[in-house]
Design a protein around this motif. Structure first.
Motif, PDB file in Angstrom:
ATOM      1  N   GLU A  64      11.536  20.750 141.352  1.00  0.00           N
ATOM      2  CA  GLU A  64      12.011  19.645 142.191  1.00  0.00           C
ATOM      3  C   GLU A  64      13.334  20.006 142.842  1.00  0.00           C
ATOM      4  O   GLU A  64      13.535  19.825 144.046  1.00  0.00           O
ATOM      5  N   GLN A  65      14.251  20.511 142.038  1.00  0.00           N
ATOM      6  CA  GLN A  65      15.589  20.807 142.529  1.00  0.00           C
ATOM      7  C   GLN A  65      15.590  21.951 143.543  1.00  0.00           C
ATOM      8  O   GLN A  65      16.471  22.024 144.399  1.00  0.00           O
ATOM      9  N   GLN A  66      14.596  22.834 143.449  1.00  0.00           N
ATOM     10  CA  GLN A  66      14.525  23.952 144.382  1.00  0.00           C
ATOM     11  C   GLN A  66      13.729  23.640 145.645  1.00  0.00           C
ATOM     12  O   GLN A  66      14.004  24.212 146.697  1.00  0.00           O
ATOM     13  N   PRO A  99      20.303  35.714 144.988  1.00  0.00           N
ATOM     14  CA  PRO A  99      21.347  36.588 144.446  1.00  0.00           C
ATOM     15  C   PRO A  99      22.392  35.771 143.701  1.00  0.00           C
ATOM     16  O   PRO A  99      22.621  34.593 143.987  1.00  0.00           O
ATOM     17  N   GLN A 100      23.022  36.386 142.742  1.00  0.00           N
ATOM     18  CA  GLN A 100      24.005  35.693 141.904  1.00  0.00           C
ATOM     19  C   GLN A 100      25.151  35.113 142.723  1.00  0.00           C
ATOM     20  O   GLN A 100      25.792  34.151 142.326  1.00  0.00           O
ATOM     21  N   THR A 101      25.384  35.669 143.906  1.00  0.00           N
ATOM     22  CA  THR A 101      26.537  35.250 144.700  1.00  0.00           C
ATOM     23  C   THR A 101      26.243  34.082 145.618  1.00  0.00           C
ATOM     24  O   THR A 101      27.105  33.627 146.348  1.00  0.00           O
ATOM     25  N   ASP A 102      24.986  33.566 145.585  1.00  0.00           N
ATOM     26  CA  ASP A 102      24.649  32.467 146.496  1.00  0.00           C
ATOM     27  C   ASP A 102      25.444  31.211 146.169  1.00  0.00           C
ATOM     28  O   ASP A 102      25.934  31.013 145.072  1.00  0.00           O
ATOM     29  N   GLU A 103      25.519  30.352 147.161  1.00  0.00           N
ATOM     30  CA  GLU A 103      26.265  29.111 147.009  1.00  0.00           C
ATOM     31  C   GLU A 103      25.578  28.180 146.030  1.00  0.00           C
ATOM     32  O   GLU A 103      24.405  28.317 145.712  1.00  0.00           O
ATOM     33  N   LEU A 104      26.342  27.177 145.571  1.00  0.00           N
ATOM     34  CA  LEU A 104      25.806  26.212 144.622  1.00  0.00           C
ATOM     35  C   LEU A 104      24.647  25.423 145.200  1.00  0.00           C
ATOM     36  O   LEU A 104      23.588  25.305 144.617  1.00  0.00           O
ATOM     37  N   VAL A 139      25.814  23.465 139.774  1.00  0.00           N
ATOM     38  CA  VAL A 139      25.372  24.687 139.115  1.00  0.00           C
ATOM     39  C   VAL A 139      24.886  25.663 140.177  1.00  0.00           C
ATOM     40  O   VAL A 139      24.204  25.264 141.119  1.00  0.00           O
ATOM     41  N   SER A 140      25.222  26.922 140.033  1.00  0.00           N
ATOM     42  CA  SER A 140      24.710  27.932 140.952  1.00  0.00           C
ATOM     43  C   SER A 140      23.198  27.890 140.955  1.00  0.00           C
ATOM     44  O   SER A 140      22.565  27.723 139.907  1.00  0.00           O
ATOM     45  N   ALA A 141      22.598  28.039 142.129  1.00  0.00           N
ATOM     46  CA  ALA A 141      21.150  27.889 142.283  1.00  0.00           C
ATOM     47  C   ALA A 141      20.371  28.800 141.345  1.00  0.00           C
ATOM     48  O   ALA A 141      19.316  28.428 140.835  1.00  0.00           O
ATOM     49  N   LYS A 142      20.886  29.982 141.075  1.00  0.00           N
ATOM     50  CA  LYS A 142      20.191  30.937 140.220  1.00  0.00           C
ATOM     51  C   LYS A 142      20.133  30.471 138.768  1.00  0.00           C
ATOM     52  O   LYS A 142      19.323  30.957 137.981  1.00  0.00           O
ATOM     53  N   LYS A 143      20.999  29.524 138.403  1.00  0.00           N
ATOM     54  CA  LYS A 143      21.108  29.102 137.002  1.00  0.00           C
ATOM     55  C   LYS A 143      20.515  27.716 136.752  1.00  0.00           C
ATOM     56  O   LYS A 143      20.743  27.115 135.701  1.00  0.00           O
ATOM     57  N   LEU A 144      19.741  27.195 137.697  1.00  0.00           N
ATOM     58  CA  LEU A 144      19.229  25.830 137.562  1.00  0.00           C
ATOM     59  C   LEU A 144      18.368  25.659 136.323  1.00  0.00           C
ATOM     60  O   LEU A 144      18.508  24.680 135.579  1.00  0.00           O
ATOM     61  N   LEU A 155      22.377  15.469 140.706  1.00  0.00           N
ATOM     62  CA  LEU A 155      23.722  16.045 140.641  1.00  0.00           C
ATOM     63  C   LEU A 155      23.701  17.511 140.208  1.00  0.00           C
ATOM     64  O   LEU A 155      24.504  18.317 140.690  1.00  0.00           O
ATOM     65  N   VAL A 156      22.804  17.862 139.310  1.00  0.00           N
ATOM     66  CA  VAL A 156      22.819  19.201 138.711  1.00  0.00           C
ATOM     67  C   VAL A 156      22.823  20.321 139.750  1.00  0.00           C
ATOM     68  O   VAL A 156      23.627  21.259 139.649  1.00  0.00           O
ATOM     69  N   PRO A 157      21.951  20.281 140.792  1.00  0.00           N
ATOM     70  CA  PRO A 157      21.973  21.400 141.753  1.00  0.00           C
ATOM     71  C   PRO A 157      23.277  21.537 142.519  1.00  0.00           C
ATOM     72  O   PRO A 157      23.544  22.608 143.074  1.00  0.00           O
ATOM     73  N   SER A 158      24.086  20.490 142.565  1.00  0.00           N
ATOM     74  CA  SER A 158      25.340  20.561 143.312  1.00  0.00           C
ATOM     75  C   SER A 158      26.503  21.045 142.457  1.00  0.00           C
ATOM     76  O   SER A 158      27.594  21.288 142.983  1.00  0.00           O
TER      77      SER A 158
END
Length: 418
Positions: free
Chosen positions: A333-335, A406-411, A135-140, A130-133
């Motif tokens: 794993e999440q990436q 980039p900070q603006t990428d999708e979740l 949280v923004s990818a940059k903040k995983l 659930l976490v990657p969906s």
């Protein structure tokens, strides 16, 4: 150097904030239960009964973990977690009621432990997925570290708080608090308002999904090498937990001083979470597995034992390293695993560790009886060092890089091909 507030960025995203507080509240309940369960069983039964109760939870979790991962990939993970919370809340409420009415029996505690393990087998893989969906990818990594930090805080204080509650109010309130904590977690999950997208792939069986997850693991050499290293390392870890208390009894003040060593490990885990919150190396697994050499040194520090302060400090370093590696592993794993298969892959990675550790607990004692405590600790230290070699000898482990976005990428993160 990033600003300190950057590490707390995931908490600005409402879904993760709800997950964080929900898991934090349930972790408070979970942290106080083990002490209560242990002494409740010993009051109403014996050491054999305690083994059965603890084994029931461990066994149920291992038995259903892969199934939990498969269903967490098929169904909305939020709903899987909510269902697990409901089951655990009901189980703990029933046990609390049994204590309040004076009707508790050991078999009830064993059944409750098995149901608790069953629910955890579904909740944990679903949470990882659930976490990657949310949280923004940059903040995983920050998100995973924050969850670990919260869990570590409760693990440090939980046993002491549990002992005080049991001594003053009895066992019932401990289980009632745990039940309430799962209700709070359920409420936080229900408040997320996420799209309920059914993930099931038609025409595929549960076994087929599990095999697909296994294939995804085998395709990633860094996962295979890392899991092989973890299996070896967990055998060595069993030696620390079995023979560490023996050394403490022979050379120090027994349970009191071993408690200090374990507390050092808990504090180290907190520090490890804080480090993982801020430090984001380009090659996370290389750093994480390299830190594993500290475990080999800690085991050697018991042969003969170093002064107690050194052992406490060393245990802190070891568990800081474990938490850092776990955080980096989960983030990779999440990436690098497809989102639709993340929960079952995560469950498969945990099965190996959960199976081998209790085996180690069983065999360490007999081995020490034959070759001696010191020789067994040296052997375990060699296994810990071997685990580092196994992991770092594989290029994919050494060179796997975090995905910087980039900070603006999708979740949601689309995993690359292995």
């Amino acid at each position: 150097m990033r600003a300190p507030t950057a590490s707390l960025e995931p908490l600005r995203e409402r879904p993760f904030r709800l997950l964080f507080f929900g898991r934090g509240l349930s972790a408070v309940g979970d942290a106080i239960v083990p002490v209560a369960v242990t002494f409740a069983v010993l009051r109403h039964g014996n050491a054999t009964d305690l083994g059965i109760v603890l084994g029931a939870q461990w066994g149920a979790r291992v038995l259903f973990l892969v199934a939990g991962g498969v269903w967490a990939d098929r169904l909305p993970r939020q709903l899987v977690m909510m269902a697990a919370d409901v089951l655990r809340a009901v189980v703990q409420a029933v046990i609390a009621l049994a204590f309040f009415t004076g009707s508790v029996q050991v078999w009830q505690l064993a059944v409750a432990s098995a149901l608790f393990g069953f629910a955890s087998a579904f909740f944990n893989p679903a949470s990882t997925g659930l976490v990657p969906s949310i949280v923004s990818a940059k903040k995983l990594q920050e998100a995973n570290a924050l969850l670990g930090l919260m869990r570590g805080l409760t693990e440090v204080a939980g046993p002491t708080v549990s002992g005080l509650i049991v001594a003053t109010l009895g066992f019932g309130p401990v289980f009632a608090i745990d039940s309430a904590s799962f209700i709070a977690s359920f409420a936080c999950l229900a408040a997320m308002r996420l799209p309920r997208d059914l993930q099931r792939q038609e025409g595929r069986s549960v076994i087929g999904d599990a095999l697909e997850g296994f294939r995804l693991v085998l395709e990633r050499r860094w996962m295979v090498a890392g899991l092989c290293a973890d299996v070896v390392s967990n055998l060595a870890l069993a030696a620390l937990f079995v023979l560490g208390p023996v050394v403490a009894k022979q050379h120090f003040n027994g349970a009191r001083d071993w408690g200090f060593v374990l507390t050092g490990g808990a504090v180290g885990g907190l520090i490890g979470s804080a480090i993982a919150l801020r430090y984001k190396p380009q090659r996370p697994l290389f750093v994480g597995y390299a830190l594993g050499i500290t475990f080999a040194l800690q085991l050697l520090g018991l042969v003969p034992p170093l002064p107690l302060p050194a052992l406490i400090f060393g245990n802190g370093i070891v568990f800081a390293a474990i938490v850092i590696l776990n955080t980096y592993w989960t983030t990779m794993e999440q990436q690098h695993v497809p989102p639709e298969a993340l929960s079952r892959v995560d469950s498969l990675s945990w099965v190996a560790s959960l199976v081998v550790f209790p085996v180690g607990l069983v065999v360490v004692g007999p081995i020490a009886a034959v070759i001696g405590v010191r020789s067994t600790l040296v052997l375990a230290s060699g296994l810990a060092a071997l685990a580092v070699v196994i992991a770092l000898s594989v290029r994919d482990v050494r060179e796997l890089r975090r995905i910087e976005l980039p900070q603006t990428d999708e979740l949601l993160l689309t995993a690359p091909e292995p």
